[in-house]
Scaffold this motif. Structure first.
Motif, PDB file in Angstrom:
ATOM      1  N   THR A   1       0.840  -1.199   0.000  1.00 23.24           N
ATOM      2  CA  THR A   1       0.000   0.000   0.000  1.00 23.24           C
ATOM      3  C   THR A   1       0.874   1.247   0.000  1.00 23.24           C
ATOM      4  OG1 THR A   1      -1.711  -1.175   1.255  1.00 23.24           O
ATOM      5  CG2 THR A   1      -1.845   1.233   1.209  1.00 23.24           C
ATOM      6  N   LYS A   2       0.598   2.148  -0.935  1.00 27.87           N
ATOM      7  CA  LYS A   2       1.361   3.386  -1.024  1.00 27.87           C
ATOM      8  C   LYS A   2       0.689   4.488  -0.203  1.00 27.87           C
ATOM      9  CE  LYS A   2       3.310   2.566  -5.625  1.00 27.87           C
ATOM     10  NZ  LYS A   2       3.453   3.084  -7.007  1.00 27.87           N
ATOM     11  N   THR A   3       1.487   5.375   0.323  1.00 23.88           N
ATOM     12  CA  THR A   3       0.936   6.516   1.064  1.00 23.88           C
ATOM     13  C   THR A   3       0.382   7.522   0.074  1.00 23.88           C
ATOM     14  OG1 THR A   3       2.550   6.226   2.843  1.00 23.88           O
ATOM     15  CG2 THR A   3       1.445   8.357   2.701  1.00 23.88           C
ATOM     16  N   ILE A   4      -0.908   7.803   0.189  1.00 27.26           N
ATOM     17  CA  ILE A   4      -1.570   8.701  -0.757  1.00 27.26           C
ATOM     18  C   ILE A   4      -1.932  10.051  -0.142  1.00 27.26           C
ATOM     19  CG2 ILE A   4      -2.506   6.803  -2.124  1.00 27.26           C
ATOM     20  CD1 ILE A   4      -5.180   7.214  -0.677  1.00 27.26           C
ATOM     21  N   GLY A   5      -1.761  10.187   1.173  1.00 23.52           N
ATOM     22  CA  GLY A   5      -2.118  11.442   1.820  1.00 23.52           C
ATOM     23  C   GLY A   5      -1.864  11.367   3.310  1.00 23.52           C
ATOM     24  N   CYS A   6      -2.254  12.424   3.986  1.00 25.39           N
ATOM     25  CA  CYS A   6      -2.040  12.533   5.427  1.00 25.39           C
ATOM     26  C   CYS A   6      -3.363  12.847   6.118  1.00 25.39           C
ATOM     27  CB  CYS A   6      -1.024  13.637   5.717  1.00 25.39           C
ATOM     28  SG  CYS A   6      -0.830  14.058   7.464  1.00 25.39           S
TER      29      CYS A   6
ATOM     30  N   GLY B   1      -5.667  27.449   3.374  1.00 23.09           N
ATOM     31  CA  GLY B   1      -5.067  26.842   2.200  1.00 23.09           C
ATOM     32  C   GLY B   1      -4.092  25.725   2.501  1.00 23.09           C
ATOM     33  N   ALA B   2      -3.812  25.471   3.780  1.00 19.43           N
ATOM     34  CA  ALA B   2      -2.816  24.445   4.138  1.00 19.43           C
ATOM     35  C   ALA B   2      -3.415  23.042   4.165  1.00 19.43           C
ATOM     36  CB  ALA B   2      -2.195  24.767   5.487  1.00 19.43           C
ATOM     37  N   TRP B   3      -4.736  22.960   4.254  1.00 16.12           N
ATOM     38  CA  TRP B   3      -5.402  21.664   4.377  1.00 16.12           C
ATOM     39  C   TRP B   3      -6.358  21.455   3.212  1.00 16.12           C
ATOM     40  CZ3 TRP B   3      -3.621  18.495   8.157  1.00 16.12           C
ATOM     41  CH2 TRP B   3      -2.858  19.096   9.145  1.00 16.12           C
ATOM     42  N   ASP B   4      -6.447  20.194   2.761  1.00 15.15           N
ATOM     43  CA  ASP B   4      -7.293  19.870   1.612  1.00 15.15           C
ATOM     44  C   ASP B   4      -8.705  19.477   2.002  1.00 15.15           C
ATOM     45  OD1 ASP B   4      -5.320  19.808  -0.844  1.00 15.15           O
ATOM     46  OD2 ASP B   4      -4.275  18.834   0.819  1.00 15.15           O
ATOM     47  N   GLY B   5      -8.936  19.241   3.280  1.00 16.74           N
ATOM     48  CA  GLY B   5     -10.268  18.871   3.718  1.00 16.74           C
ATOM     49  C   GLY B   5     -10.352  18.772   5.226  1.00 16.74           C
ATOM     50  N   LEU B   6     -11.565  18.826   5.727  1.00  9.47           N
ATOM     51  CA  LEU B   6     -11.817  18.799   7.163  1.00  9.47           C
ATOM     52  C   LEU B   6     -13.007  17.890   7.440  1.00  9.47           C
ATOM     53  CD1 LEU B   6     -11.501  19.936  10.074  1.00  9.47           C
ATOM     54  CD2 LEU B   6     -12.918  21.867   9.358  1.00  9.47           C
TER      55      LEU B   6
ATOM     56  N   ALA C   1       4.572  12.808   4.838  1.00  8.78           N
ATOM     57  CA  ALA C   1       3.609  12.986   3.735  1.00  8.78           C
ATOM     58  C   ALA C   1       3.864  14.309   3.010  1.00  8.78           C
ATOM     59  CB  ALA C   1       2.181  12.930   4.281  1.00  8.78           C
ATOM     60  N   HIS C   2       5.132  14.547   2.694  1.00  2.00           N
ATOM     61  CA  HIS C   2       5.505  15.819   2.067  1.00  2.00           C
ATOM     62  C   HIS C   2       4.830  15.970   0.708  1.00  2.00           C
ATOM     63  CE1 HIS C   2       7.847  19.399   1.498  1.00  2.00           C
ATOM     64  NE2 HIS C   2       8.395  18.929   0.383  1.00  2.00           N
ATOM     65  N   ASN C   3       4.180  17.115   0.517  1.00  2.00           N
ATOM     66  CA  ASN C   3       3.515  17.462  -0.752  1.00  2.00           C
ATOM     67  C   ASN C   3       2.340  16.540  -1.108  1.00  2.00           C
ATOM     68  OD1 ASN C   3       5.139  19.704  -1.282  1.00  2.00           O
ATOM     69  ND2 ASN C   3       6.672  18.481  -2.366  1.00  2.00           N
TER      70      ASN C   3
ATOM     71  N   PHE D   1       5.107  16.463  11.234  1.00  2.00           N
ATOM     72  CA  PHE D   1       4.741  15.128  10.759  1.00  2.00           C
ATOM     73  C   PHE D   1       4.561  15.129   9.246  1.00  2.00           C
ATOM     74  CE2 PHE D   1       1.718  11.870   9.535  1.00  2.00           C
ATOM     75  CZ  PHE D   1       2.272  10.741  10.120  1.00  2.00           C
ATOM     76  N   ARG D   2       3.869  16.121   8.717  1.00  2.00           N
ATOM     77  CA  ARG D   2       3.635  16.179   7.273  1.00  2.00           C
ATOM     78  C   ARG D   2       4.951  16.285   6.514  1.00  2.00           C
ATOM     79  NH1 ARG D   2      -0.953  20.595   6.134  1.00  2.00           N
ATOM     80  NH2 ARG D   2      -0.383  20.017   3.995  1.00  2.00           N
TER      81      ARG D   2
END
Length: 211
Positions: free
Chosen positions: A56-61, A159-164, A133-135, A128-129
């Motif tokens: 399994t590949k890391t796809i996000g954080c 703008g730092a987060w893609d979702g909540l 989970a850089h970029n 941690f990011r």
């Protein structure tokens, strides 16, 4: 295909059920690590994280924010494992006075000011990011009072987060359950004089609900 939450495997004695932690992580194909960090106020804060095992590949954080009287273990930990086994690098921190973290005068659940707690989360999540989970797309997952903390984070880091994700977010108290006026306003005075006094005045017990 239906996804089963790992909580289905827990029992009253352990979130891992009959398995050891090592066996549980291996079964769900994730790795687990933990560490203590020291914040600007000198508190040692407990942190832990979970990442997916190959192939399994890391796809996000996913950064997890627990609620009042909660911690990053038990159900929060099991939810984190669920995210990790599906490809997310997941991190969590015990807020001051919660879980395995230090607190003011060693009092449990005492947070005199929420802003430093928000700072703790932002600083740890940033580190941690960068390391895990850089970029990659990054999301906040929060429960209860953690919802308010997560909202503060997104407002301060636009703008730092893609979702909540807000799970039962506690961002206010219904007027139905607030103490009667003027007691509500008197509590601000009491908190300033005796900040560690444990008192939870309410209008009464919640009504019984049948299902």
């Amino acid at each position: 295909m239906a996804v089963q939450h790992p909580v289905a495997e827990a029992n009253e004695q352990s979130p891992f059920g009959t398995l050891s932690p090592t066996e549980f992580y291996a079964k769900h194909q994730v790795t687990h690590s933990s560490d203590y960090i020291t914040n600007s106020r000198g508190f040692k804060l407990f942190t832990q994280w979970w990442t997916p095992l190959p192939p399994t590949k890391t796809i996000g954080c996913v950064a997890v924010v627990h609620g009042f009287t909660g911690e990053s273990s038990w159900f929060v930990q099991l939810t984190s494992i669920l995210f990790a086994k599906h490809g997310f690098a997941v991190c969590a921190i015990d807020h001051q006075g919660h879980g395995f973290s230090d607190g003011l005068d060693n009092l449990m659940y005492h947070i005199p000011d929420i802003n430093p707690v928000v700072d703790d989360c932002m600083q740890y999540f940033k580190t941690f990011r960068e390391n895990h989970a850089h970029n990659l797309p990054a999301f906040l997952y929060s429960e209860s009072l953690g919802g308010a903390i997560a909202l503060y984070i997104t407002l301060r880091q636009k703008g730092a987060w893609d979702g909540l994700i807000l799970n039962g977010a506690m961002c206010g108290i219904s007027a139905k359950f607030k103490p009667p006026w003027p007691l509500e306003h008197l509590l601000f005075v009491v908190a300033a004089v005796v900040p560690t006094w444990r008192v939870v005045p309410t209008r009464g017990s919640l009504p019984e609900v049948s299902f």
